[in-house]
Scaffold this motif. Structure first.
Motif, short mmCIF file in Angstrom:
data_model
loop_
_atom_site.label_atom_id
_atom_site.label_comp_id
_atom_site.label_asym_id
_atom_site.label_seq_id
_atom_site.Cartn_x
_atom_site.Cartn_y
_atom_site.Cartn_z
N ARG A 28 -6.78 -1.75 1.44
CA ARG A 28 -6.74 -0.68 2.44
C ARG A 28 -7.91 -0.76 3.42
O ARG A 28 -7.84 -0.20 4.53
N LEU B 70 0.83 -1.21 0.00
CA LEU B 70 0.00 0.00 0.00
C LEU B 70 0.87 1.26 0.00
O LEU B 70 0.57 2.23 -0.70
N MET C 248 -6.02 -2.10 -4.46
CA MET C 248 -5.45 -1.36 -3.34
C MET C 248 -6.55 -0.76 -2.46
O MET C 248 -6.41 -0.71 -1.24
N TYR D 229 2.33 1.76 -3.46
CA TYR D 229 1.34 2.17 -4.46
C TYR D 229 0.90 3.63 -4.26
O TYR D 229 0.92 4.43 -5.20
#
Length: 272
Positions: A103, A71, A99, A74
């Protein structure tokens, strides 16, 4: 109908498929719990993420340190480490969707009916179930908020190394994350040693495996990953180590939560 808790997959998709075949997984009836570190080091992180996300409410996954690392890469465009195998995941056409899903996964999962907690690394000795869930929610609320990138900028680090209720801001969130996703050895007061990765009988002086200390959550069954050097053994009746080093050529393990029956398959991925 059964619930299976599965250790660190780390992109070992082929091993996961072999394990699901071994347990005779029924996607209409069974539920899979994943102890975090779905990705990285293994060859098929993208395929693994897509599969687990696609299970919908038939799967539960908690965040591990490698998932949080993905995460951070990214959303903050950090540079991957040499050992990372995340390029395909970061550049996938559906990466934003994946993602966003990742998250929104928890740090701690609690099933009251099964008297079970799943977490990637562990629960610090001084936190019971209620406190662990409360602290987990603090982090989850922040990383699911519009300001989430702020945490991923400062997530890495070994300080502070002990919980204090007066901690605020990013130090507080980092401390919580380090307990839940990186802890192996600590003291009774909760001070962490985040450098040692050895097994049960090789603890640094003054520190012990977190699960061998007097714990407020001692009556709960705890399922955790992260610590491959344990080779699936804790010597504590109701604490179950799920990471058996699949990504290092070991095995991928699952335990049926209802009756604590183990299932293991050798790593299917070729060593490079």
């Amino acid at each position: 109908m059964a619930t299976y808790a599965i250790g660190d997959v780390q992109g070992c998709y082929d091993s996961l498929m072999a394990l699901l075949e071994k347990i005779d997984y029924d996607d209409n009836q069974d539920t899979l719990w994943f102890a975090g570190d779905l990705v990285n080091r293994g060859p098929k992180s993208l395929k693994t993420l897509r599969f687990i996300k696609g299970l919908g409410d038939k799967a539960v996954s908690v965040l591990g340190n490698h998932d949080l690392h993905l995460l951070a890469l990214y959303f903050n465009e950090n540079n991957p480490k040499k050992s990372d195998t995340l390029e395909a995941t970061l550049n996938a056409s559906d990466s934003e969707e994946l993602m966003h899903w990742l998250r929104h996964q928890p740090l701690v999962h609690h099933d009251k009916g099964l008297n079970a907690i799943m977490v990637h690394a562990g629960i610090p000795p001084k936190w019971g179930t209620k406190k662990a869930l409360k602290r987990s929610l603090e982090v989850e609320t922040f990383i699911q908020s519009p300001d989430f990138r702020e945490f991923f900028n400062v997530m890495y680090g070994n300080a502070p190394d002990k919980w204090d209720k007066s901690l605020i801001g990013m130090d507080r969130l980092r401390m919580i994350v380090n307990y839940f996703t990186r802890m192996r050895f600590c003291t009774q007061s909760g001070r962490l040693d985040l450098l040692s990765k050895e097994g049960l009988n090789q603890n640094p002086e003054g520190f012990s495996p977190w699960f061998q200390l007097e714990r407020k959550a001692a009556k709960k069954r705890i399922f955790f990953g992260h610590w491959a050097a344990l080779e699936g053994k804790t010597n504590v009746d109701n604490v179950f180590a799920l990471d058996t080093g699949c990504v290092w050529g070991g095995k991928l393990s699952a335990i049926r939560v209802e009756d604590e029956a183990w299932f293991r398959v050798p790593a299917q991925e070729k060593k490079t």
